[in-house]
Design a protein around this motif. Structure first.
Motif, PDB file in Angstrom:
ATOM      1  N   ARG A  13       0.836  -1.205   0.000  1.00 55.57           N
ATOM      2  CA  ARG A  13       0.000   0.000   0.000  1.00 55.57           C
ATOM      3  C   ARG A  13       0.868   1.251   0.000  1.00 55.57           C
ATOM      4  O   ARG A  13       0.604   2.209  -0.724  1.00 55.57           O
ATOM      5  CB  ARG A  13      -0.900  -0.051   1.241  1.00 55.57           C
ATOM      6  CG  ARG A  13      -2.078   0.864   1.218  1.00 55.57           C
ATOM      7  CD  ARG A  13      -3.037   0.550   2.361  1.00 55.57           C
ATOM      8  NE  ARG A  13      -2.445   0.604   3.672  1.00 55.57           N
ATOM      9  CZ  ARG A  13      -2.387   1.703   4.425  1.00 55.57           C
ATOM     10  NH1 ARG A  13      -2.882   2.822   3.993  1.00 55.57           N
ATOM     11  NH2 ARG A  13      -1.837   1.673   5.618  1.00 55.57           N
ATOM     12  N   MET A  14       1.934   1.239   0.796  1.00 59.54           N
ATOM     13  CA  MET A  14       2.843   2.391   0.858  1.00 59.54           C
ATOM     14  C   MET A  14       3.591   2.565  -0.464  1.00 59.54           C
ATOM     15  O   MET A  14       3.747   3.692  -0.950  1.00 59.54           O
ATOM     16  CB  MET A  14       3.827   2.243   2.016  1.00 59.54           C
ATOM     17  CG  MET A  14       3.161   2.393   3.368  1.00 59.54           C
ATOM     18  SD  MET A  14       4.296   2.145   4.739  1.00 59.54           S
ATOM     19  CE  MET A  14       5.219   3.656   4.664  1.00 59.54           C
ATOM     20  N   SER A  16       2.597   1.647  -3.442  1.00 60.95           N
ATOM     21  CA  SER A  16       1.614   2.128  -4.410  1.00 60.95           C
ATOM     22  C   SER A  16       1.347   3.622  -4.198  1.00 60.95           C
ATOM     23  O   SER A  16       1.282   4.394  -5.160  1.00 60.95           O
ATOM     24  CB  SER A  16       0.326   1.318  -4.276  1.00 60.95           C
ATOM     25  OG  SER A  16      -0.650   1.798  -5.152  1.00 60.95           O
ATOM     26  N   ALA A  17       1.206   4.036  -2.938  1.00 62.03           N
ATOM     27  CA  ALA A  17       0.972   5.447  -2.633  1.00 62.03           C
ATOM     28  C   ALA A  17       2.176   6.299  -3.009  1.00 62.03           C
ATOM     29  O   ALA A  17       2.021   7.417  -3.508  1.00 62.03           O
ATOM     30  CB  ALA A  17       0.640   5.623  -1.150  1.00 62.03           C
ATOM     31  N   GLU A 130      -5.967   7.794  -5.610  1.00 61.40           N
ATOM     32  CA  GLU A 130      -5.173   6.766  -4.938  1.00 61.40           C
ATOM     33  C   GLU A 130      -4.470   7.330  -3.697  1.00 61.40           C
ATOM     34  O   GLU A 130      -4.466   6.707  -2.635  1.00 61.40           O
ATOM     35  CB  GLU A 130      -4.136   6.206  -5.922  1.00 61.40           C
ATOM     36  CG  GLU A 130      -3.534   4.917  -5.494  1.00 61.40           C
ATOM     37  CD  GLU A 130      -2.695   4.290  -6.601  1.00 61.40           C
ATOM     38  OE1 GLU A 130      -1.803   3.495  -6.246  1.00 61.40           O
ATOM     39  OE2 GLU A 130      -2.931   4.568  -7.795  1.00 61.40           O
ATOM     40  N   VAL A 131      -3.910   8.523  -3.819  1.00 64.10           N
ATOM     41  CA  VAL A 131      -3.259   9.165  -2.674  1.00 64.10           C
ATOM     42  C   VAL A 131      -4.298   9.509  -1.609  1.00 64.10           C
ATOM     43  O   VAL A 131      -4.071   9.310  -0.414  1.00 64.10           O
ATOM     44  CB  VAL A 131      -2.471  10.420  -3.112  1.00 64.10           C
ATOM     45  CG1 VAL A 131      -1.963  11.205  -1.904  1.00 64.10           C
ATOM     46  CG2 VAL A 131      -1.303  10.030  -4.020  1.00 64.10           C
ATOM     47  N   THR A 133      -7.110   7.967  -1.030  1.00 63.94           N
ATOM     48  CA  THR A 133      -7.510   6.719  -0.386  1.00 63.94           C
ATOM     49  C   THR A 133      -6.469   6.297   0.647  1.00 63.94           C
ATOM     50  O   THR A 133      -6.814   5.865   1.749  1.00 63.94           O
ATOM     51  CB  THR A 133      -7.704   5.604  -1.439  1.00 63.94           C
ATOM     52  OG1 THR A 133      -8.746   6.011  -2.323  1.00 63.94           O
ATOM     53  CG2 THR A 133      -8.067   4.284  -0.794  1.00 63.94           C
ATOM     54  N   TYR A 134      -5.184   6.442   0.312  1.00 56.56           N
ATOM     55  CA  TYR A 134      -4.116   6.119   1.258  1.00 56.56           C
ATOM     56  C   TYR A 134      -4.242   6.984   2.515  1.00 56.56           C
ATOM     57  O   TYR A 134      -4.118   6.486   3.637  1.00 56.56           O
ATOM     58  CB  TYR A 134      -2.749   6.306   0.601  1.00 56.56           C
ATOM     59  CG  TYR A 134      -1.599   6.099   1.548  1.00 56.56           C
ATOM     60  CD1 TYR A 134      -1.210   4.822   1.926  1.00 56.56           C
ATOM     61  CD2 TYR A 134      -0.919   7.186   2.083  1.00 56.56           C
ATOM     62  CE1 TYR A 134      -0.162   4.632   2.812  1.00 56.56           C
ATOM     63  CE2 TYR A 134       0.131   6.997   2.968  1.00 56.56           C
ATOM     64  CZ  TYR A 134       0.506   5.724   3.327  1.00 56.56           C
ATOM     65  OH  TYR A 134       1.541   5.538   4.213  1.00 56.56           O
ATOM     66  N   CYS A 135      -4.508   8.269   2.328  1.00 53.04           N
ATOM     67  CA  CYS A 135      -4.675   9.176   3.474  1.00 53.04           C
ATOM     68  C   CYS A 135      -5.867   8.762   4.332  1.00 53.04           C
ATOM     69  O   CYS A 135      -5.776   8.719   5.561  1.00 53.04           O
ATOM     70  CB  CYS A 135      -4.840  10.615   2.999  1.00 53.04           C
ATOM     71  SG  CYS A 135      -3.363  11.345   2.255  1.00 53.04           S
ATOM     72  N   GLU A 137      -7.293   5.741   4.551  1.00 55.32           N
ATOM     73  CA  GLU A 137      -7.013   4.470   5.217  1.00 55.32           C
ATOM     74  C   GLU A 137      -6.081   4.675   6.409  1.00 55.32           C
ATOM     75  O   GLU A 137      -6.245   4.047   7.447  1.00 55.32           O
ATOM     76  CB  GLU A 137      -6.393   3.479   4.233  1.00 55.32           C
ATOM     77  CG  GLU A 137      -7.373   2.968   3.199  1.00 55.32           C
ATOM     78  CD  GLU A 137      -6.710   2.114   2.130  1.00 55.32           C
ATOM     79  OE1 GLU A 137      -5.464   1.978   2.119  1.00 55.32           O
ATOM     80  OE2 GLU A 137      -7.445   1.574   1.284  1.00 55.32           O
ATOM     81  N   SER A 138      -5.119   5.559   6.249  1.00 49.78           N
ATOM     82  CA  SER A 138      -4.183   5.847   7.340  1.00 49.78           C
ATOM     83  C   SER A 138      -4.912   6.478   8.521  1.00 49.78           C
ATOM     84  O   SER A 138      -4.642   6.140   9.677  1.00 49.78           O
ATOM     85  CB  SER A 138      -3.063   6.764   6.855  1.00 49.78           C
ATOM     86  OG  SER A 138      -2.297   6.116   5.867  1.00 49.78           O
ATOM     87  N   LEU A 148       5.123   9.031   4.172  1.00 50.14           N
ATOM     88  CA  LEU A 148       5.747   8.202   3.145  1.00 50.14           C
ATOM     89  C   LEU A 148       7.216   8.563   3.057  1.00 50.14           C
ATOM     90  O   LEU A 148       7.594   9.710   3.298  1.00 50.14           O
ATOM     91  CB  LEU A 148       5.111   8.446   1.772  1.00 50.14           C
ATOM     92  CG  LEU A 148       3.721   7.913   1.527  1.00 50.14           C
ATOM     93  CD1 LEU A 148       3.216   8.376   0.170  1.00 50.14           C
ATOM     94  CD2 LEU A 148       3.701   6.398   1.600  1.00 50.14           C
TER      95      LEU A 148
END
Length: 153
Positions: A13-14, A16-17, A130-131, A133-135, A137-138, A148
């Motif tokens: 995940r990291m 990909s982000a 995508e970024v 979504t990462y934020c 989820e975090s 990151l």
């Protein structure tokens, strides 16, 4: 104890982000949708916070107290305004990606890459999603300001 597959999942995940962020920043710069520098970013946030979709705070030196104070203020404003925030280390990689912002100027003359704001992209960019979504989820994992590490190539 966390199963090994969870570590692999987090690392994937990291990674990909990281790649999504790099592509997003390059695209935003090409589309003139990237504001660079703490002072310039503060001016934009004051004038038009609704145009900002992502705030990237970059530092390799956690000991710089003045920079950390600026980051705290920017983070607070972005949280209050509903703007995704991402902290990154690897400022040298940012210089590689963004071409030193202005190839004719040295690092001190062309401003700093400690704060970058992505404003509304002219084209809906999948990497922004995508970024984002990462934020999100975090934050669900209680990491309110996701981090990151960008690596030189």
């Amino acid at each position: 104890m966390i199963p090994e597959e969870s570590f692999a999942s987090v690392e994937n995940r990291m990674q990909s982000a990281r790649l999504a962020l790099e592509e997003l920043l390059v695209t935003a710069q090409k589309q003139h949708c990237l504001t660079v520098g703490i002072y310039e970013s503060a001016k934009l946030l004051n004038a038009d916070p609704d145009s900002v979709v992502l705030c990237v705070l970059a530092a390799d030196d956690e000991e710089d107290v003045a920079l950390q104070i600026h980051f705290t203020l920017l983070q607070s404003f972005c949280c209050d305004s509903g703007i995704n925030i991402l902290r990154v280390s690897g400022v040298q990689r940012l210089w590689q990606l963004l071409g030193g912002v202005d190839a004719n100027l040295n690092q001190e003359e062309s401003g700093d890459l400690h704060c970058m704001l992505v404003t509304n992209l002219q084209v809906d960019h999948c990497r922004l999603q995508e970024v984002g979504t990462y934020c999100q989820e975090s934050r669900r994992l209680d990491q309110w300001v996701p981090e990151l590490v960008l690596q030189e190539r």
